[in-house]
Enzyme design. Structure first.
Site, PDB file in Angstrom:
ATOM      1  N   THR A 228      -1.163  -9.359  -3.344  1.00 30.78           N
ATOM      2  CA  THR A 228      -0.240  -8.927  -2.288  1.00 30.78           C
ATOM      3  C   THR A 228       1.059  -8.441  -2.904  1.00 30.78           C
ATOM      4  O   THR A 228       1.463  -8.892  -3.977  1.00 30.78           O
ATOM      5  CB  THR A 228       0.107 -10.071  -1.322  1.00 30.78           C
ATOM      6  OG1 THR A 228       0.959 -11.012  -1.989  1.00 30.78           O
ATOM      7  CG2 THR A 228      -1.124 -10.776  -0.800  1.00 30.78           C
ATOM      8  N   ASP A 229       1.730  -7.518  -2.224  1.00 30.60           N
ATOM      9  CA  ASP A 229       3.110  -7.241  -2.592  1.00 30.60           C
ATOM     10  C   ASP A 229       3.907  -8.508  -2.316  1.00 30.60           C
ATOM     11  O   ASP A 229       3.507  -9.356  -1.522  1.00 30.60           O
ATOM     12  CB  ASP A 229       3.663  -6.068  -1.791  1.00 30.60           C
ATOM     13  CG  ASP A 229       4.852  -5.399  -2.480  1.00 30.60           C
ATOM     14  OD1 ASP A 229       5.439  -6.013  -3.399  1.00 30.60           O
ATOM     15  OD2 ASP A 229       5.191  -4.265  -2.104  1.00 30.60           O
ATOM     16  N   TRP A 230       5.029  -8.645  -2.982  1.00 27.21           N
ATOM     17  CA  TRP A 230       5.789  -9.900  -2.934  1.00 27.21           C
ATOM     18  C   TRP A 230       6.289 -10.171  -1.513  1.00 27.21           C
ATOM     19  O   TRP A 230       7.127  -9.468  -0.980  1.00 27.21           O
ATOM     20  CB  TRP A 230       6.932  -9.827  -3.934  1.00 27.21           C
ATOM     21  CG  TRP A 230       6.594 -10.410  -5.276  1.00 27.21           C
ATOM     22  CD1 TRP A 230       7.343 -11.318  -5.976  1.00 27.21           C
ATOM     23  CD2 TRP A 230       5.428 -10.167  -6.096  1.00 27.21           C
ATOM     24  NE1 TRP A 230       6.713 -11.646  -7.166  1.00 27.21           N
ATOM     25  CE2 TRP A 230       5.540 -10.971  -7.261  1.00 27.21           C
ATOM     26  CE3 TRP A 230       4.297  -9.383  -5.950  1.00 27.21           C
ATOM     27  CZ2 TRP A 230       4.568 -10.986  -8.265  1.00 27.21           C
ATOM     28  CZ3 TRP A 230       3.330  -9.384  -6.949  1.00 27.21           C
ATOM     29  CH2 TRP A 230       3.467 -10.182  -8.083  1.00 27.21           C
ATOM     30  N   GLY A 231       5.728 -11.224  -0.915  1.00 29.46           N
ATOM     31  CA  GLY A 231       6.063 -11.559   0.466  1.00 29.46           C
ATOM     32  C   GLY A 231       5.290 -10.751   1.480  1.00 29.46           C
ATOM     33  O   GLY A 231       5.569 -10.812   2.672  1.00 29.46           O
ATOM     34  N   GLY A 232       4.290  -9.995   1.024  1.00 26.02           N
ATOM     35  CA  GLY A 232       3.587  -9.070   1.902  1.00 26.02           C
ATOM     36  C   GLY A 232       2.392  -9.635   2.635  1.00 26.02           C
ATOM     37  O   GLY A 232       1.750  -8.912   3.398  1.00 26.02           O
TER      38      GLY A 232
END
Length: 812
Positions: A228-232
């Site tokens: 995942t993208d960071w926090g995504g």
């Protein structure tokens, strides 16, 4: 499965916890089973490994690494061999810094010139983007490091990027927004993929089974990991079902508890969980083994020289009136511009690199055979007028044979988390340019910017050299070109419209509330300008040289196109031969021409070479929504070779057989798509293209987990509206200083759910639900839920950590 034995030894709790990060950059290790932790680092154009506490926005200090030109610059080289060489250097540095996963390259399409992160992406064209990305990936992974192209997929804006929905038809998705990723996987062999923040047609990218399972894994044969993208991450149970492996950065154990609960209640099959665990295990063990015995250092001087070579190969000469360039030996020059003293050489955000060294024009110019009569900053890079600096510059340029003016976009103009509001260069820089013209007409503009800009001022310059964001060695590279030590060979990887109002996505970029409607369809960049006959300042593929090239003897057969290119000038140089393909009077609407191949060829003065550009599976295909597969339309295709999309030097024809008689569209129902005039597509025509009604993207009165914090301006809670006003004031204050506060920008645009994904387990999703109730005016009920959730989360986290430490599952 590759690691069946190890998976059988893992408890359910260990499997679930393994699928999320332990810290900001590292994965969770399981010591009792010998499973190590691996380290991820940002790295599209340089390694950003933080020395101390980690943060994904680059706020804290990072270790020195080579800052190469950004992807937007390197794409202008059209040189896949150079891309691989840079990739090898990035991989070598990652290995030396004990980084196992390099988060890059960035592959999103430049749908609009205003996307704030365009500097980090290659091109408006998917074929060029994919080829350059594949070369980077091959180089990175040759060093035992895992490359992770991003952001999959349709992630073309920064505004509310975590709370927006990209609405587009399947053909546009396939042909424009996925083709680059397809090349990165099939040809580059990418071993990881970062999912985007956004929704794609109503489903978050990280849990979108059509994207991750049907296309990425089944169609393309991807056998790596999805991060995942960071926090995504939205719901990682759904992510696991779609084939997503690793939730980053460190959501804590709330996600793990959701996964274990889903397995126990049957909503997630153990087989589905084991599959993604197996993929992640394989990646962790493979990259850990691949770095054993690697050197803990790299050759800083060698990599700096590579950065200079890359910057020189990527700079684009846009104008050269009266052959004012290259400068003659001993030329009397005045150096003007704040960028000459403090270079703008990289973007802002998670990609910021701490360079091993940094060249500046003001210092490096002493190494060249030029007579510098003066240096002046001339303007404030933050945009304020300064008459003292302006007068100083005007005094300096008197008597100069050439004025070297260094200008462009400042740091606030281009940044992760912030889209541009216009395409103009700061007015104070243009005012100075116009004033200098009254004193000295021999102005050579050297641009620094990571994306296309409007250039109504270009008539004030006799020459324009665009270095883009040229990395730590950009100053020397620009001086090498200005003095003729290097012959410029860069060609634009994006179009330069005359004005923003001419762009195809004008009325639908960025999103309106939640939805970003991709009404322009496949007509992105030159595909629109060329088809609709819209004049541009500089076309896609354009770039000048200090020599001349002529084309001759074109032939096409089933394998590809062959032609002869001759350096008919007096200086050695490189030409980029571009192959475009078109089908006149096509049954299926399409752009007038599309890039389907290219070759960069070096020629000594007077030399000729035969150039062969092969056809591949992408040369004639289009996505047919009726047959749900790639098809080829029969017909007589134009095969064109040129120096840009508008400078076609040679053309031939080729008869191509079709693969189907089932066609997807009725021209009468899509009249404007058949003309390419797509700025004002009606709701009815867009719905016909989509095949279903346009989804409702309006914000409702009550805020939800997936609404952005910046939407609190209409919250029922006075406290929420106060927080919104404070955040907005802090954002504006940072913008006024000329340097964006990335932390504020990230918080401003992130949805409430991200609070549970980016707080290392301190906040659970139950607590976020309570916060949203507070925001919606239910203060006491919401706070009760927050407080109760806090203690429940604390207790559950401790119990889970104990089970992990013991290597035993929950007793039931």
């Amino acid at each position: 499965m590759k690691h069946q034995d190890m998976i059988e030894k893992m408890t359910l709790e260990e499997k679930a916890a393994f699928l999320s990060g332990k810290g900001e950059w590292d994965t969770r290790d399981i010591p009792r089973l010998g499973i190590p932790s691996i380290f991820c680092s940002d790295g599209p154009h340089g390694i950003r490994k933080q020395a101390g506490a980690g943060d994904h926005l680059g706020l804290n200090e990072s270790l020195p690494a080579t800052c190469f030109p950004t992807a937007a610059a390197i794409a202008n080289s059209w040189d896949v061999d150079l891309g691989r060489e840079i990739g090898e250097a990035l991989g070598e540095e990652a290995s030396a810094l004990n980084v196992q996963v390099l988060l890059g390259p960035g592959l999103n399409i430049k749908r609009s010139p205003l996307c704030g992160r365009n500097f980090e992406y290659f091109s408006e064209d998917p074929y060029l983007s994919g080829k350059m990305a594949a070369s980077y990936i091959q180089g990175i992974q040759s060093q035992g490091v895992c490359a992770c192209p991003k952001h999959f997929a349709v992630n073309s804006q920064e505004l509310r990027r975590m709370a927006m929905n990209a609405v587009l038809d399947e053909r546009t998705l396939r042909e424009i927004y996925l083709t680059g990723f397809e090349i990165a996987v099939k040809e580059g062999g990418a071993k990881a993929m970062m999912s985007g923040y956004n929704q794609v047609n109503g489903i978050y990218a990280n849990e979108n089974q059509h994207l991750l399972r049907d296309i990425l894994r089944k169609e393309w044969g991807f056998d790596g990991i999805v991060i995942t993208d960071w926090g995504g991450s939205n719901n990682h149970v759904d992510g696991v079902k779609a084939g997503s492996n690793l939730e980053m950065p460190a959501p804590g154990l709330d996600s793990a508890r959701q996964i274990t609960a889903a397995v126990r209640d049957g909503s997630l099959a153990m087989e589905e969980l084991d599959t993604v665990v197996d993929d992640l295990l394989d990646a962790v063990l493979t990259v850990s083994d691949g770095q054993k015995g690697k050197s803990g250092s790299f050759d800083k001087v060698k990599h700096h020289m590579l950065a200079r070579k890359a910057a020189a190969a990527s700079a684009v000469l846009l104008k050269n009136t009266d052959h004012i360039l290259p400068l003659k030996s001993g030329c009397r020059v005045a150096v003007i511009g704040d960028f000459a003293v403090e270079p703008r050489y990289q973007g802002a955000g998670s990609s910021v690199v701490k360079p091993t060294r940094r060249e500046t024009i003001a210092v490096s110019i002493a190494e060249y055979d030029l007579q510098v009569i003066g240096i002046s900053r001339g303007y404030r890079r933050t945009g304020e007028a300064d008459e003292v600096l302006k007068k100083e510059a005007l005094d300096v340029i008197e008597g100069a044979e050439a004025v070297l003016y260094f200008f462009g976009l400042d740091e606030l103009s281009e940044s992760e988390g912030l889209d541009r509001s216009h395409m103009r260069i700061p007015q104070n820089q243009i005012d100075l340019l116009q004033s200098m013209l009254q004193v000295n007409e021999n102005i050579i503009g050297i641009l620094s910017a990571g994306a296309s800009v409007e250039m109504p001022w270009q008539t004030n310059c006799k020459a324009i050299l665009h270095g883009y964001l040229s990395g730590q060695a950009g100053a020397g590279a620009m001086l090498d070109i200005l003095t003729g030590k290097v012959n410029p060979s860069g060609r634009l990887a994006e179009s330069y419209p005359l004005r923003y109002e001419d762009t195809p996505a004008l009325r639908h970029f960025p999103s309106t509330e939640r939805n970003a409607e991709y009404r322009e369809s496949i007509y992105v960049g030159y595909r629109y300008y060329d088809t609709s006959k819209v004049r541009v300042q500089f076309p896609f593929g354009f770039g000048l040289s200090y020599t001349e090239f002529t084309y001759s003897d074109i032939k096409a057969d089933r394998q590809g196109v062959t032609l002869t290119v001759t350096n008919s000038g007096t200086m050695d140089g490189a030409e980029v031969v571009q192959m475009y393909v078109g089908l006149p009077n096509a049954i299926v609407f399409r752009p007038e021409k599309e890039l389907k191949g290219f070759a960069k060829v070096f020629l000594m003065a007077g030399e000729s070479k035969k150039v062969h550009i092969p056809f591949d599976d992408k040369t004639f295909r289009y996505w047919n929504i009726k047959t749900n597969r790639w098809e080829v339309e029969m017909g007589t295709y134009r095969i064109m070779a040129g120096a840009s999309v508008t400078d076609i030097r040679l053309e031939t024809e080729l008869e191509v057989e079709g693969t189907t008689s089932v066609y997807p569209y009725h021209p009468a129902m899509l009249p404007y798509y058949y003309t390419g005039i797509v700025q004002q597509i009606s709701d009815r025509e867009f719905e016909t293209l989509l095949g279903y009604p346009i989804p409702d993207g309006k914000w409702s009165g009550k805020l939800t987990l997936n609404d952005a914090i910046c939407q609190m301006y209409h919250a029922d809670s006075f406290l929420a509206r106060f927080i919104y006003r404070r955040l907005t004031a802090m954002k504006k204050k940072s913008e006024e200083k000329g340097k964006p506060d990335l932390n504020i920008l990230f918080i401003y645009n992130m949805p409430f759910r991200a609070l549970a994904k980016m707080t290392a387990g301190a906040v659970s999703m139950d607590m976020v639900e309570g916060i949203v109730e507070v925001v919606n005016g239910q203060f006491f009920r919401g706070m009760k839920k927050v407080i109760k959730g806090f203690f429940a989360n604390l207790k559950a986290n401790r119990a889970y950590e104990k089970r992990l430490a013991r290597g035993k599952g929950e007793e039931r």
